[in-house]
Design a protein around this motif. Sequence first.
Motif, PDB file in Angstrom:
ATOM      1  N   GLU A  81     -20.003  12.395   5.463  1.00 18.32           N
ATOM      2  CA  GLU A  81     -18.862  12.294   6.369  1.00 18.32           C
ATOM      3  C   GLU A  81     -19.289  12.047   7.816  1.00 18.32           C
ATOM      4  OE1 GLU A  81     -19.701  14.933   4.665  1.00 18.32           O
ATOM      5  OE2 GLU A  81     -19.465  16.822   5.774  1.00 18.32           O
ATOM      6  N   ALA A  93     -11.540   5.588  -7.531  1.00 22.42           N
ATOM      7  CA  ALA A  93     -11.388   7.008  -7.215  1.00 22.42           C
ATOM      8  C   ALA A  93     -10.231   7.264  -6.254  1.00 22.42           C
ATOM      9  CB  ALA A  93     -12.688   7.587  -6.648  1.00 22.42           C
ATOM     10  N   LEU A  94      -9.116   6.577  -6.493  1.00 21.44           N
ATOM     11  CA  LEU A  94      -7.916   6.884  -5.708  1.00 21.44           C
ATOM     12  C   LEU A  94      -7.350   8.194  -6.218  1.00 21.44           C
ATOM     13  CD1 LEU A  94      -6.179   3.403  -5.709  1.00 21.44           C
ATOM     14  CD2 LEU A  94      -7.448   4.453  -3.860  1.00 21.44           C
ATOM     15  N   TYR A  95      -6.878   9.034  -5.283  1.00 21.52           N
ATOM     16  CA  TYR A  95      -6.324  10.313  -5.710  1.00 21.52           C
ATOM     17  C   TYR A  95      -5.019  10.052  -6.448  1.00 21.52           C
ATOM     18  CZ  TYR A  95      -9.646  11.470  -2.100  1.00 21.52           C
ATOM     19  OH  TYR A  95     -10.768  11.526  -1.339  1.00 21.52           O
ATOM     20  N   PRO A  96      -4.953  10.379  -7.727  1.00 18.98           N
ATOM     21  CA  PRO A  96      -3.804   9.960  -8.533  1.00 18.98           C
ATOM     22  C   PRO A  96      -2.510  10.661  -8.142  1.00 18.98           C
ATOM     23  CG  PRO A  96      -5.241  11.394  -9.796  1.00 18.98           C
ATOM     24  CD  PRO A  96      -5.941  11.132  -8.510  1.00 18.98           C
ATOM     25  N   HIS A  97      -2.609  11.817  -7.497  1.00 16.26           N
ATOM     26  CA  HIS A  97      -1.398  12.575  -7.190  1.00 16.26           C
ATOM     27  C   HIS A  97      -0.817  12.218  -5.831  1.00 16.26           C
ATOM     28  CE1 HIS A  97      -4.941  14.679  -5.780  1.00 16.26           C
ATOM     29  NE2 HIS A  97      -4.204  15.217  -4.850  1.00 16.26           N
ATOM     30  N   PHE A 106      -5.538  10.089   4.014  1.00 19.29           N
ATOM     31  CA  PHE A 106      -6.399  11.241   3.699  1.00 19.29           C
ATOM     32  C   PHE A 106      -7.633  11.342   4.607  1.00 19.29           C
ATOM     33  CE2 PHE A 106      -9.512  13.633   1.223  1.00 19.29           C
ATOM     34  CZ  PHE A 106      -8.764  14.741   0.865  1.00 19.29           C
ATOM     35  N   PRO A 107      -8.415  10.268   4.775  1.00 20.75           N
ATOM     36  CA  PRO A 107      -9.593  10.390   5.637  1.00 20.75           C
ATOM     37  C   PRO A 107      -9.233  10.725   7.084  1.00 20.75           C
ATOM     38  CG  PRO A 107      -9.686   8.359   4.356  1.00 20.75           C
ATOM     39  CD  PRO A 107      -8.326   8.926   4.170  1.00 20.75           C
ATOM     40  N   GLN A 109      -6.657  12.487   8.101  1.00 18.65           N
ATOM     41  CA  GLN A 109      -6.226  13.885   8.208  1.00 18.65           C
ATOM     42  C   GLN A 109      -7.411  14.836   8.220  1.00 18.65           C
ATOM     43  OE1 GLN A 109      -3.769  13.654   4.793  1.00 18.65           O
ATOM     44  NE2 GLN A 109      -1.894  13.213   5.913  1.00 18.65           N
ATOM     45  N   ASN A 110      -8.569  14.334   7.786  1.00 16.00           N
ATOM     46  CA  ASN A 110      -9.757  15.188   7.780  1.00 16.00           C
ATOM     47  C   ASN A 110     -10.440  15.254   9.129  1.00 16.00           C
ATOM     48  OD1 ASN A 110      -9.532  15.812   5.063  1.00 16.00           O
ATOM     49  ND2 ASN A 110     -10.606  13.961   4.455  1.00 16.00           N
ATOM     50  N   LYS A 112     -11.433  16.062  12.831  1.00 17.95           N
ATOM     51  CA  LYS A 112     -11.272  17.341  13.530  1.00 17.95           C
ATOM     52  C   LYS A 112     -11.548  17.177  15.015  1.00 17.95           C
ATOM     53  CE  LYS A 112     -12.593  20.101   9.668  1.00 17.95           C
ATOM     54  NZ  LYS A 112     -13.884  20.021   9.050  1.00 17.95           N
ATOM     55  N   ARG A 158      -8.503   2.571   2.241  1.00 13.19           N
ATOM     56  CA  ARG A 158      -8.880   3.957   2.493  1.00 13.19           C
ATOM     57  C   ARG A 158     -10.268   4.031   3.111  1.00 13.19           C
ATOM     58  NH1 ARG A 158      -9.293   7.987  -2.485  1.00 13.19           N
ATOM     59  NH2 ARG A 158     -11.241   6.872  -2.740  1.00 13.19           N
ATOM     60  N   LYS A 162     -10.803   4.684   8.632  1.00 13.01           N
ATOM     61  CA  LYS A 162     -11.474   5.487   9.668  1.00 13.01           C
ATOM     62  C   LYS A 162     -12.467   4.637  10.441  1.00 13.01           C
ATOM     63  CE  LYS A 162     -14.290   7.041   5.933  1.00 13.01           C
ATOM     64  NZ  LYS A 162     -14.997   8.039   5.200  1.00 13.01           N
TER      65      LYS A 162
ATOM     66  N   TYR B 259     -13.786  11.750  -7.522  1.00 15.43           N
ATOM     67  CA  TYR B 259     -12.791  12.202  -6.555  1.00 15.43           C
ATOM     68  C   TYR B 259     -13.450  13.081  -5.503  1.00 15.43           C
ATOM     69  CZ  TYR B 259      -9.287  10.608  -9.881  1.00 15.43           C
ATOM     70  OH  TYR B 259      -8.530   9.858 -10.716  1.00 15.43           O
ATOM     71  N   LYS B 264     -15.726  13.756  -0.189  1.00 17.44           N
ATOM     72  CA  LYS B 264     -16.867  14.105   0.666  1.00 17.44           C
ATOM     73  C   LYS B 264     -17.110  13.000   1.689  1.00 17.44           C
ATOM     74  CE  LYS B 264     -20.253  16.154  -1.859  1.00 17.44           C
ATOM     75  NZ  LYS B 264     -21.529  15.990  -2.587  1.00 17.44           N
ATOM     76  N   VAL B 265     -17.083  11.764   1.198  1.00  9.24           N
ATOM     77  CA  VAL B 265     -17.270  10.631   2.105  1.00  9.24           C
ATOM     78  C   VAL B 265     -16.150  10.592   3.140  1.00  9.24           C
ATOM     79  CG1 VAL B 265     -17.294   8.119   2.252  1.00  9.24           C
ATOM     80  CG2 VAL B 265     -18.535   9.252   0.428  1.00  9.24           C
ATOM     81  N   ASP B 266     -14.946  10.957   2.707  1.00 13.30           N
ATOM     82  CA  ASP B 266     -13.812  10.955   3.627  1.00 13.30           C
ATOM     83  C   ASP B 266     -13.842  12.142   4.590  1.00 13.30           C
ATOM     84  OD1 ASP B 266     -12.893   8.674   2.517  1.00 13.30           O
ATOM     85  OD2 ASP B 266     -11.402   9.604   1.225  1.00 13.30           O
ATOM     86  N   HIS B 368       1.482  17.312 -11.065  1.00 13.35           N
ATOM     87  CA  HIS B 368       1.178  15.880 -11.138  1.00 13.35           C
ATOM     88  C   HIS B 368       0.473  15.605 -12.451  1.00 13.35           C
ATOM     89  CE1 HIS B 368       1.969  15.959  -6.873  1.00 13.35           C
ATOM     90  NE2 HIS B 368       1.157  16.990  -6.807  1.00 13.35           N
TER      91      HIS B 368
END
Lengths: 453, 369
Positions: A81, A93-97, A106-107, A109-110, A112, A158, A162, B259, B264-266, B368
């Motif tokens: 990161e 590896a897209l978050y399915p939910h 998502f990235p 929002q991480n 800081k 995605r 960033k 996932y 982790k990368v994100d 989900h």
Amino acid sequence: MKVVLEHLTKIFPSRNKKDKNAEVVAVNDFNLEIPDGKLIGLLGPSGCGKSTTLFMISGLQAPSSGKIYFGDDDVTKLSPENRGIGLVFQNYALYPHLTVQQNILFPLQNLKGENRLSKEEMLTRANEVAKLVQIDEFMNRKPSELSGGQQQRVAIARALVKMPRVLLLDEPLSNLDARLRLQTREEIRRIQRDTKITTIFVTHDQEEAMSISDFIVVMKLGVIMQTGKPQWVYDDPANLFVAKFLGTPPINVFSGKVEGGKVFIGEECVIEAKGVEDQEVYVGIRPEGFLLDEKGGLTGEVSGIDVMGRDISVVSTNANSLNPVVRSIISADEMGKIKGNVARFSLKEHKVFLFNKETEDRVYFGGQIAAHEQMLAQMQAEGEFHSSHEGPLPREADDKAKEETVPEPKKSFFSKVFRKKKVEFVEEENETPAEEGAEGQAAEQAEERKESE
Amino acid sequence: MDEMVQEPAAIEEPVAGEAPVAEEIGTQDGGKKPPLSKEEKKIRRERVMRVIKPWLYLLPTLVVLAVFTVWPIINTVRMAFLADLRDVSAGGDPIGYDFLKDMGGMYNFEFTFQNFAYVVGYEGFLTALGNTMLLTVVTVPVSTMLALLIAVALNSIKPLRKVFQTIFFLPYVTNSIAIGMVFMAMFQMIGYSPASPPTSVGIVNTIIEAFGGTAINWVNEGSSYWANMSVLFFYIIWNALPFKILVLLGGLQGVNKQYYDAAKVDGASRVRIFWKITVPLLSPMIAYVVITGFIGGFKEYTSIVGIFGEKYMGPPGSMGKPLNTMVGLVYDSIKSNQGSASAAALILFVIIFVVTMLNLYVSKKKVHY
């Protein structure tokens, strides 16, 4: 951002701690300087360490030794990161939910501290990126409601949102069907041009790599074989492996020899090679390197002709060919020159490559020497990078070697108990490596290598 | 010509489906049934057997299920609505349905809601209901959360994973009465019998005293309700963990590792990965564990018997079974008044049904798949 890899090595320890020979050297002393803003294709058969290299650049895997620099920063010890990379996984590896928008956010929002963006800024950024990869109309859908190509673009979005210094793509096209693959690779090219982010992508498909990369890096068993512009590497392969790996239809390889400045395939003198020492060679001839010529030195027993419109592909057999058939692509106008069963060919000098039989290194001859030097000079002048493997090539599972060393079937508990089954095991184990695709081959290559060491 | 007509008929005969049709037509016409040939009889027999055979194989199971599952359920509902009301008219409690009386055939049972009224009006009802609710509401969320954390921890370690898995799984294969007795010993304040002088102190109190605290009367005579409840919470949560860990660990191992690499990368923090990735991806398993947890929670009974004994259902010497639960209530009335036991069981069923529906409704929105 320039990416420099210095003596990068990755050794996977063996599962069995006592057996030190079982460790696998996935990447071996990898040196590469990737210029800023270019699209680089890491190319090689499965198991050659290209994905491992990518994951080491991403930071998900730690190198056993060696250093990684982004620009002037040493990032070897940094966690993923903190490297400022975007990574697109093979299966996305897209978050399915999460919806497309939430996935892209998502990235962000991480982030800081002072990097933290306000909600509006996040949304603006996400929308910009979505527009760039043309998925802005699907923002509220779930990944499962998208096609493979759209998912791919979401994954790229995605990774891009960033604003990474380096974009890494792991086999980005392998999960797409043939038509989408063409479309998406153009898309990747366009996105890379638009963003000017240094992009490294991994593929085992040489056509894919050749068509969109600024540079390709051909790898084999964790070692760089050759790097350079795709066309250069194709026109001027440094060794037999590179020659064989690039090009469809594949290069025709013959077993031959050089004697008195002439190249012989069998008893036939096919081309002059003045100044080359007498030696056993492999003769590689690109399919487009054949000319139908009644006085030509190379003969082939024609077994079929594939008509492709503009060109025709003559399929013939030759006793000294290492490929099962010789494919030569010639202009359709010359079709009439084939008389009877036997075709005679003369060869274009710049499409014929000689490789020493022992080392499999390239042997330059005739006009190729000058052309090669000219090319090197041009590269230097343009500040482009080019390298090819020096020293002994990593020994691999040759077709010949494969036949000679049939692996001993493992004596498992079951084979001891059920004697009858043992026979079946042996047969299965012998067949699979030959018939299975690249995966099986790679595993065997690794095994062979251990043995030779 | 004759031959040509007969030929197709000869071919049709062996076809199983064809024979009865021809026969029906024959009867409709009013003509006599033609005598069946040997082949036709055989075909008929085979057709009949094909229908009968599966049922024949199923019969033993069906009989057992009907006798021991289906009939008791129907009878429970029936019994809940039947009561012998003679005593009520005389100012006493309704005697309620009694199987033996029913067998004798001397008594008439009336259809009534009296059993329900009796159960609800019973002084121990609210205690039992309250205890059941409290135990469920506290233990299910806590044990689910704990199980999730343990499952995640187990999933992320490699060495000793099997050992820990075994340790966490032990309660699942151990008799709950036996565990209850061990717990009773662990939380013991003084010697087992109140009459004898203090001979031993339970390990829990020993630990508390080792850290400078004062021993608490957990389960002995005169212990407080909340001390008892704490022991029960502890016991039930611990006892509920293994199954939940097992389910959640199975779910975790099915989650694609990429996932986590992607997260982790994100740059997602561990906490964020847990809440934003792990929990949503595990949500079907979590929903399953919560729903079965609620159902199990409402049926809590053996743990209390194990620790406190059936006689008091509370610390020794206590009156009115202060720790009784709904299932306990059913058991209590089963000997004397089967009607009200059935009514209590039905009430419990309705509660569980409603809660499960609520669970399903919530999980539909949050899970989900």
